[in-house]
Scaffold this motif. Sequence first.
Motif, short mmCIF file in Angstrom:
data_model
loop_
_atom_site.label_atom_id
_atom_site.label_comp_id
_atom_site.label_asym_id
_atom_site.label_seq_id
_atom_site.Cartn_x
_atom_site.Cartn_y
_atom_site.Cartn_z
N LEU A 38 0.81 -1.22 0.00
CA LEU A 38 0.00 0.00 0.00
C LEU A 38 0.84 1.27 0.00
O LEU A 38 0.40 2.30 -0.48
CB LEU A 38 -0.93 0.01 1.22
N PHE A 39 2.02 1.18 0.57
CA PHE A 39 2.88 2.36 0.71
C PHE A 39 4.12 2.29 -0.20
O PHE A 39 5.16 2.87 0.10
CB PHE A 39 3.30 2.51 2.18
N ARG A 40 3.99 1.58 -1.29
CA ARG A 40 5.08 1.43 -2.26
C ARG A 40 5.60 2.79 -2.73
O ARG A 40 6.78 2.95 -3.04
CB ARG A 40 4.61 0.59 -3.44
N TRP A 41 4.74 3.78 -2.78
CA TRP A 41 5.13 5.10 -3.25
C TRP A 41 6.29 5.68 -2.44
O TRP A 41 7.06 6.48 -2.97
CB TRP A 41 3.93 6.06 -3.20
N ARG A 42 6.43 5.27 -1.18
CA ARG A 42 7.55 5.79 -0.38
C ARG A 42 8.89 5.38 -0.98
O ARG A 42 9.80 6.21 -1.10
CB ARG A 42 7.46 5.29 1.05
N ASP A 43 9.00 4.12 -1.34
CA ASP A 43 10.24 3.65 -1.98
C ASP A 43 10.45 4.35 -3.31
O ASP A 43 11.56 4.74 -3.65
CB ASP A 43 10.21 2.14 -2.21
N GLU A 44 9.38 4.50 -4.08
CA GLU A 44 9.48 5.15 -5.39
C GLU A 44 9.85 6.62 -5.25
O GLU A 44 10.59 7.15 -6.08
CB GLU A 44 8.16 4.99 -6.15
N SER A 45 9.36 7.26 -4.19
CA SER A 45 9.64 8.69 -4.00
C SER A 45 10.95 8.97 -3.29
O SER A 45 11.67 9.90 -3.64
CB SER A 45 8.51 9.34 -3.19
N GLY A 47 13.28 6.33 -2.16
CA GLY A 47 14.29 5.28 -2.22
C GLY A 47 14.13 4.29 -1.08
O GLY A 47 13.49 4.57 -0.08
N HIS A 48 14.73 3.14 -1.25
CA HIS A 48 14.57 2.07 -0.26
C HIS A 48 15.18 2.39 1.09
O HIS A 48 14.85 1.77 2.09
CB HIS A 48 15.13 0.75 -0.81
N LEU A 49 16.07 3.36 1.16
CA LEU A 49 16.70 3.72 2.44
C LEU A 49 15.76 4.50 3.36
O LEU A 49 16.03 4.64 4.54
CB LEU A 49 17.98 4.53 2.19
N ALA A 50 14.65 4.97 2.82
CA ALA A 50 13.70 5.74 3.62
C ALA A 50 12.92 4.85 4.59
O ALA A 50 12.29 5.35 5.50
CB ALA A 50 12.73 6.50 2.72
N GLY A 51 12.97 3.58 4.40
CA GLY A 51 12.21 2.67 5.26
C GLY A 51 10.85 2.38 4.65
O GLY A 51 10.28 3.21 3.95
N THR A 52 10.36 1.20 4.89
CA THR A 52 9.11 0.81 4.25
C THR A 52 7.90 0.97 5.15
O THR A 52 6.78 0.83 4.69
CB THR A 52 9.20 -0.65 3.78
N ILE A 89 -2.29 3.94 -0.60
CA ILE A 89 -2.60 5.00 0.35
C ILE A 89 -1.39 5.93 0.40
O ILE A 89 -0.28 5.49 0.72
CB ILE A 89 -2.87 4.45 1.77
N VAL A 90 -1.62 7.19 0.07
CA VAL A 90 -0.54 8.19 0.11
C VAL A 90 -0.89 9.19 1.20
O VAL A 90 -2.00 9.73 1.23
CB VAL A 90 -0.39 8.91 -1.25
N THR A 91 0.06 9.41 2.09
CA THR A 91 -0.15 10.34 3.20
C THR A 91 1.04 11.28 3.33
O THR A 91 2.05 11.11 2.65
CB THR A 91 -0.31 9.57 4.52
#
Length: 132
Positions: A38-45, A47-52, A89-91
């Motif tokens: 649901l929160f894949r956009w975090r990695d896309e926005s 990067g994977h270092l931001a935490g999932t 879900i984008v927050t």
Amino acid sequence: MEGKHRLIRQTSRWARFAQVTVRGAAAAEPEVLLGLNLFRWRDESYGHLAGTSRTDDQQIEVEALEGAWYALMQLPEEARGVRVSVVEIVTSPVDTGPGDVKFAAAHAVWQAVGRQPRQEPWIGEDGTPVFP
């Protein structure tokens, strides 16, 4: 069927933001499911270092479920035969408050099914979503 709703609201006191995307399919009984990533956009926005995950992800997911169920139950009984999958879900860590994801999820469901309830929730003067 797909629906997406983005709540963007600025008041004199608050900024409010949430975006929910759902997919729907005809079903014998109403059903609401949470998709994977649901929160894949975090990695896309970021990067994977931001935490999932974040500590409030579970509450955000609960609000999405509540909003989708709320939307279905506001429809006439003959229109409730839908299986809704919340797919994104984008927050915002700063601008997403209580009720924002629920509000966006409900509107996304109504968009996906092409129906509106008799009385929609609204944003109060203080920026907080109100569910009748």
